[in-house]
Design a protein around this motif. Structure first.
Motif, PDB file in Angstrom:
ATOM      1  N   ALA A   1       0.827  -1.212   0.000  1.00 15.00           N
ATOM      2  CA  ALA A   1       0.000   0.000   0.000  1.00 15.00           C
ATOM      3  C   ALA A   1       0.858   1.256   0.000  1.00 15.00           C
ATOM      4  N   VAL A   2       0.429   2.247  -0.772  1.00 16.79           N
ATOM      5  CA  VAL A   2       1.092   3.551  -0.797  1.00 16.79           C
ATOM      6  C   VAL A   2       0.052   4.575  -0.357  1.00 16.79           C
ATOM      7  N   THR A   3       0.325   5.235   0.741  1.00 14.08           N
ATOM      8  CA  THR A   3      -0.643   6.173   1.297  1.00 14.08           C
ATOM      9  C   THR A   3       0.065   7.458   1.705  1.00 14.08           C
ATOM     10  N   VAL A   4      -0.498   8.200   2.660  1.00 13.92           N
ATOM     11  CA  VAL A   4       0.019   9.504   3.056  1.00 13.92           C
ATOM     12  C   VAL A   4       0.238   9.516   4.565  1.00 13.92           C
ATOM     13  N   ARG A   5       1.257  10.211   5.005  1.00 10.67           N
ATOM     14  CA  ARG A   5       1.518  10.321   6.434  1.00 10.67           C
ATOM     15  C   ARG A   5       0.318  10.941   7.156  1.00 10.67           C
TER      16      ARG A   5
ATOM     17  N   GLY B   1      -0.308  26.812 -16.598  1.00  5.85           N
ATOM     18  CA  GLY B   1       1.007  26.688 -17.231  1.00  5.85           C
ATOM     19  C   GLY B   1       1.371  25.235 -17.471  1.00  5.85           C
ATOM     20  N   GLN B   2       0.345  24.406 -17.772  1.00  8.99           N
ATOM     21  CA  GLN B   2       0.499  22.968 -18.007  1.00  8.99           C
ATOM     22  C   GLN B   2       1.084  22.239 -16.796  1.00  8.99           C
ATOM     23  N   LYS B   3       0.944  22.842 -15.629  1.00 10.88           N
ATOM     24  CA  LYS B   3       1.413  22.226 -14.396  1.00 10.88           C
ATOM     25  C   LYS B   3       0.225  21.976 -13.484  1.00 10.88           C
ATOM     26  N   ARG B   4       0.240  20.843 -12.798  1.00 13.32           N
ATOM     27  CA  ARG B   4      -0.832  20.505 -11.870  1.00 13.32           C
ATOM     28  C   ARG B   4      -0.506  21.034 -10.478  1.00 13.32           C
ATOM     29  N   TYR B   5      -1.495  21.647  -9.870  1.00 12.77           N
ATOM     30  CA  TYR B   5      -1.342  22.198  -8.528  1.00 12.77           C
ATOM     31  C   TYR B   5      -2.330  21.513  -7.588  1.00 12.77           C
ATOM     32  N   GLY B   6      -1.945  21.436  -6.309  1.00  6.70           N
ATOM     33  CA  GLY B   6      -2.878  20.981  -5.304  1.00  6.70           C
ATOM     34  C   GLY B   6      -2.476  19.695  -4.618  1.00  6.70           C
ATOM     35  N   TRP B   7      -3.148  19.423  -3.527  1.00  5.62           N
ATOM     36  CA  TRP B   7      -2.833  18.269  -2.676  1.00  5.62           C
ATOM     37  C   TRP B   7      -3.036  16.959  -3.422  1.00  5.62           C
ATOM     38  N   ILE B   8      -4.151  16.831  -4.113  1.00  3.71           N
ATOM     39  CA  ILE B   8      -4.445  15.569  -4.798  1.00  3.71           C
ATOM     40  C   ILE B   8      -3.533  15.376  -6.009  1.00  3.71           C
ATOM     41  N   ALA B   9      -3.087  16.470  -6.619  1.00  3.21           N
ATOM     42  CA  ALA B   9      -2.141  16.358  -7.733  1.00  3.21           C
ATOM     43  C   ALA B   9      -0.809  15.812  -7.234  1.00  3.21           C
ATOM     44  N   TYR B  10      -0.377  16.291  -6.060  1.00  2.00           N
ATOM     45  CA  TYR B  10       0.882  15.805  -5.499  1.00  2.00           C
ATOM     46  C   TYR B  10       0.774  14.330  -5.123  1.00  2.00           C
ATOM     47  N   PHE B  11      -0.354  13.937  -4.532  1.00  2.00           N
ATOM     48  CA  PHE B  11      -0.506  12.565  -4.050  1.00  2.00           C
ATOM     49  C   PHE B  11      -1.242  11.674  -5.047  1.00  2.00           C
ATOM     50  N   SER B  12      -1.005  11.900  -6.323  1.00  2.00           N
ATOM     51  CA  SER B  12      -1.692  11.120  -7.359  1.00  2.00           C
ATOM     52  C   SER B  12      -1.186   9.686  -7.463  1.00  2.00           C
ATOM     53  N   GLN B  13      -0.129   9.343  -6.715  1.00  2.00           N
ATOM     54  CA  GLN B  13       0.432   7.984  -6.813  1.00  2.00           C
ATOM     55  C   GLN B  13      -0.004   7.063  -5.669  1.00  2.00           C
ATOM     56  N   ILE B  14      -0.891   7.521  -4.799  1.00  2.00           N
ATOM     57  CA  ILE B  14      -1.319   6.648  -3.702  1.00  2.00           C
ATOM     58  C   ILE B  14      -2.150   5.487  -4.238  1.00  2.00           C
ATOM     59  N   THR B  15      -2.116   4.368  -3.525  1.00  2.00           N
ATOM     60  CA  THR B  15      -2.961   3.214  -3.875  1.00  2.00           C
ATOM     61  C   THR B  15      -4.051   3.003  -2.827  1.00  2.00           C
ATOM     62  N   ASP B  16      -3.931   3.679  -1.703  1.00  2.00           N
ATOM     63  CA  ASP B  16      -4.901   3.553  -0.612  1.00  2.00           C
ATOM     64  C   ASP B  16      -6.070   4.510  -0.863  1.00  2.00           C
ATOM     65  N   LEU B  17      -6.989   4.105  -1.738  1.00  2.00           N
ATOM     66  CA  LEU B  17      -8.090   4.985  -2.115  1.00  2.00           C
ATOM     67  C   LEU B  17      -9.112   5.143  -0.993  1.00  2.00           C
ATOM     68  N   SER B  18      -9.093   4.235  -0.015  1.00  2.00           N
ATOM     69  CA  SER B  18     -10.001   4.391   1.124  1.00  2.00           C
ATOM     70  C   SER B  18      -9.683   5.682   1.886  1.00  2.00           C
ATOM     71  N   LEU B  19      -8.431   6.118   1.831  1.00  2.00           N
ATOM     72  CA  LEU B  19      -8.044   7.367   2.485  1.00  2.00           C
ATOM     73  C   LEU B  19      -8.830   8.541   1.912  1.00  2.00           C
ATOM     74  N   LEU B  20      -8.999   8.573   0.592  1.00  2.00           N
ATOM     75  CA  LEU B  20      -9.717   9.671  -0.047  1.00  2.00           C
ATOM     76  C   LEU B  20     -11.178   9.696   0.390  1.00  2.00           C
ATOM     77  N   HIS B  21     -11.771   8.523   0.541  1.00  2.00           N
ATOM     78  CA  HIS B  21     -13.153   8.449   1.020  1.00  2.00           C
ATOM     79  C   HIS B  21     -13.250   9.019   2.439  1.00  2.00           C
ATOM     80  N   LYS B  22     -12.266   8.704   3.276  1.00  2.00           N
ATOM     81  CA  LYS B  22     -12.279   9.197   4.655  1.00  2.00           C
ATOM     82  C   LYS B  22     -12.153  10.717   4.700  1.00  2.00           C
ATOM     83  N   ILE B  23     -11.244  11.272   3.875  1.00  2.00           N
ATOM     84  CA  ILE B  23     -11.077  12.733   3.857  1.00  2.00           C
ATOM     85  C   ILE B  23     -12.337  13.402   3.307  1.00  2.00           C
TER      86      ILE B  23
END
Length: 478
Positions: free
Chosen positions: A299-303, A358-380
């Motif tokens: 699993a890849v998630t967030v601190r 400027g063809q650049k992605r900004y934001g929290w979800i853009a930075y954490f686009s590589q997580i595999t723990d999608l249940s975390l997103l449901h919780k947030i």
């Protein structure tokens, strides 16, 4: 007649770096860069002048500036100090903000360095490293694979300038270019309102100032010999700025860490000690963190601390809406309570989805686009929905058009131009900018603005929105 960059780089025959430098710093080239990238900038350096204010004198300024750069007599104004918080019990990161004119010069200096040192251009963003590491670790034995996560102490501040210049001199033969780089490194970063006779008090003996267009590539040039040597060892090695991860068998990781420690020491750098909490050497079966991500088994998630900071920033937006509503209604008579609620939801949705500019992605979800723990997103998402229980303006329940992190995650990865995520690159005409500003309550519908004022207001607002998203990214690590 001055040759273009394309003619120099792709024309017939070998060309000197002096010719490249002169072309990059020709008056017309400098003015073109300013007009394209900085004329609408609202940021101010120590001279308190933004791009709009500099515009009227820019053409004449760059004629003089060009002569000084090519003659090797140009000096940068002191960089304006901005302190970026890094979290509780951590010293803030000191960022230098150049003047508009210096920003153009530094941008061209960055292009020059990129042309001379193409192998040192920082090409990958953090999530690219995370994706590669995650994919590679999937098939490894968690008991036989050892991971070393560490970072370089006070990285930018500890770079030895004389050694860096010596490295640059091996490939740069233009004295004007070397003098300009040296001046950029020696220029102090000073607090706001510092008197001129106190500027020298802020000069430092070592380090590369942070926040400049050339900061990253200079650090990459300095670290290139180390990175190349480490990649020859029997471990997988990744470095993103000052964050390092190595993994392989136990003995190889141990030797690699010792090798990295020695190589850094010879260049005035060092790693955090193993017992500092910033360096971990352990089996893959144990959880570890890298670049704000948290790896636990497959699993890849967030601190947890990173999640908490993001939710606190969202909660602060709710609090601001509640406590400052009356002030905004008094100040902006054209707004109503209903309009304020609409604007709040628009801005909250954009904070959730992130944005593209400027063809650049900004934001929290853009930075954490590589997580595999999608249940975390449901919780947030569930937590954010719960915050509406405080707001009578929304009948104490989340509105139907509230956006979600879980869909934003999918859209960012698979359909970033589908419309769910705001794309500021799609807003190009003044009519579109005007309509957008009116929608966001940033101007009185009865107010008459010039084209320049529309551009200015729009640029300021977008800068504000992106800076809040960047603050969410900036709290991720470091």
């Amino acid at each position: 007649m001055t040759r273009t960059i394309a003619e120099i780089l792709f024309g017939n025959g070998e060309i000197s770096d002096s010719a490249l430098f002169e072309s990059l710093f020709a008056p017309a080239t400098l003015y073109s860069v300013f007009e394209d990238k900085h004329a609408t900038s609202t940021s101010k350096g120590i001279d308190r002048i933004n791009g709009f204010q500099f515009f009227s004198r820019a053409e004449a300024e760059f004629v003089t500036t060009s002569k000084k750069c090519i003659a090797g007599t140009y000096y940068f104004a002191p960089y304006l100090e901005v302190l970026k918080a890094k979290g509780r019990n951590k010293l803030p990161r000191l960022i230098g903000i150049p003047t508009i004119r210096d920003r153009v010069i530094l941008a061209q200096l960055n292009r020059f360095l990129a042309a001379v040192f193409p192998e040192c251009i920082p090409r990958n963003i953090a999530s690219t490293y995370v994706r590669s590491i995650s994919e590679d670790l999937q098939g490894r034995n968690p008991d036989d694979t050892w991971v070393c996560c560490t970072d370089i102490k006070t990285f930018y501040d500890s770079i030895e300038r004389d050694r860096l210049i010596t490295v640059l001199e091996k490939k740069i033969h233009s004295n004007a270019a070397l003098r300009l780089i040296r001046h950029a490194l020696l220029t102090p970063t000073v607090p706001k309102n510092t008197k001129r006779n106190r500027h020298a008090d802020y000069k430092t003996a070592t380090g590369v100032p942070q926040g400049l267009a050339i900061s990253n590539i200079l650090a990459a040039i300095y670290m290139q010999p180390i990175d190349e040597a480490m990649k020859q060892l029997d471990v997988n090695y990744y470095r993103y700025v000052d964050d390092v991860i190595m993994y392989g068998d136990h003995d190889s990781v141990k030797r690699a860490k010792e090798s990295l420690t020695g190589r850094l020491k010879r260049r005035g750098l060092s790693l955090h000690a193993t017992n500092s909490g910033k360096t971990q050497v352990a089996q893959l079966s144990r959880p570890f963190g890298y670049l704000g991500y948290f790896f636990e088994g497959t699993a890849v998630t967030v601190r947890e601390a990173t999640i908490e900071r993001f939710l606190q920033s969202i909660a602060a937006k709710f609090s601001d809406f509640t406590h400052n509503k009356k002030h905004r209604l008094d100040k902006h008579k054209y707004l109503t309570e209903e309009r304020l609620a609409d604007i709040f939801l628009l801005e909250l949705n954009e904070r959730i989805t992130g944005a593209i500019s400027g063809q650049k992605r900004y934001g929290w979800i853009a930075y954490f686009s590589q997580i595999t723990d999608l249940s975390l997103l449901h919780k947030i998402d569930h937590t954010i929905r719960g915050l509406f229980s405080r707001l009578p303006e929304f009948d104490f329940r989340p509105p139907a058009d509230l956006k979600t992190l879980r869909r934003s995650y999918w859209e960012m990865r698979h359909n970033s131009n589908g419309g769910y995520v705001r794309n500021y690159d799609a807003i190009t005409t003044r009519e579109e900018k005007l309509a957008f500003l009116e929608q966001r309550g940033r101007l009185d519908p009865d107010e008459t603005l010039t084209d320049e004022q529309i551009d200015d207001k729009y640029a300021r607002y977008v800068r504000y929105i992106l800076s809040t998203m960047h603050a969410d990214e900036g709290a991720v690590y470091g």
